[in-house]
Design an enzyme around this catalytic site. Sequence first.
Site, PDB file in Angstrom:
ATOM      1  CE  LYS A   3      -2.268  -0.963   3.887  1.00  0.00           C
ATOM      2  NZ  LYS A   3      -2.165  -2.295   4.227  1.00  0.00           N
ATOM      3  NE  ARG A  61       1.681  -5.192  11.333  1.00  0.00           N
ATOM      4  CZ  ARG A  61       2.524  -5.197  10.349  1.00  0.00           C
ATOM      5  NH1 ARG A  61       3.734  -5.889  10.415  1.00  0.00           N
ATOM      6  NH2 ARG A  61       2.521  -4.457   9.367  1.00  0.00           N
ATOM      7  NE  ARG A  73      -4.885  -1.364  10.017  1.00  0.00           N
ATOM      8  CZ  ARG A  73      -3.830  -0.872   9.440  1.00  0.00           C
ATOM      9  NH1 ARG A  73      -3.692   0.474   8.920  1.00  0.00           N
ATOM     10  NH2 ARG A  73      -2.648  -1.466   9.404  1.00  0.00           N
ATOM     11  NE  ARG A  92       7.023  -3.382   6.217  1.00  0.00           N
ATOM     12  CZ  ARG A  92       5.824  -3.118   6.187  1.00  0.00           C
ATOM     13  NH1 ARG A  92       5.302  -2.749   5.098  1.00  0.00           N
ATOM     14  NH2 ARG A  92       5.300  -3.119   7.206  1.00  0.00           N
ATOM     15  NE  ARG A 114       5.696  -1.097  10.073  1.00  0.00           N
ATOM     16  CZ  ARG A 114       4.532  -0.939   9.417  1.00  0.00           C
ATOM     17  NH1 ARG A 114       4.640  -0.414   8.401  1.00  0.00           N
ATOM     18  NH2 ARG A 114       3.530  -1.524  10.115  1.00  0.00           N
TER      19      ARG A 114
END
Length: 214
Positions: free
Chosen positions: A13, A171, A88, A127, A160
């Site tokens: 995203k 998540r 969300r 990531r 992160r």
Amino acid sequence: MKLVLMGPPGVGKGTQAARLRELLGSVHVSTGDILREAVQEGTPLGRKARGYMDSGALVPDALMGELIGERLGRGDAGEGFILDGFPRTVEQVAILDRVLGRLNLALDGVILLTAPESEIVRRLSGRRVCPSCSAVYHLENRPPKSAGVCDACGSALAQRRDDTEEVIRERLRVYREQTLPIAEGYGSKGLLREVPADGDPDTVFARLKAELEG
Ligand code: AMP
């Protein structure tokens, strides 16, 4: 254009939103980025949000409502925005409707990026992000030119705090249970467009553009 960009964590995203911002000249509003900045700066919002974020849970709707009302109320969003990571929950959809109604604005579309869960876990665990300018890298797919250093601003890259395997799983569960159901509601309003997000960022962006133009 006033768009919502939806999809599971790690689907791309942020990457696609940054490209859309360049294409459309709209502001990119990432609630995750806003919250991470607040945590880093130790503001009251950041202190309240940190525990939820670290465990992979959602920050309470009331807090998110304040944040989004304030952000969209600034003049720049009236020209167009890309919402990344909001709404969300069902309640956040209602909050967004109220905020947009107050500002006399309406959504043009909701894009749902999709990818298989195995691909998402692979993307999230590789990531790396730049804490200074929010640029996003991937150890295999998009490594920085010099290992561990941001190409754009030279800062040291970081992982992160919520990109660990256990938190990733939480998540994804939260996404399936709380966020995915809101896509249906947007679908019945005729706003939803689904874009497969497997493949490299250029391929995904080409699909996204075709969907917006079509
Ligand atoms: P993201 O960068 O969008 O994956 O967001 C990172 C974390 O910030 C999430 O796991 C949540 O804890 C929190 N967060 C971001 N956006 C929202 C939202 N709209 N509602 C609740 N929590 C959020």
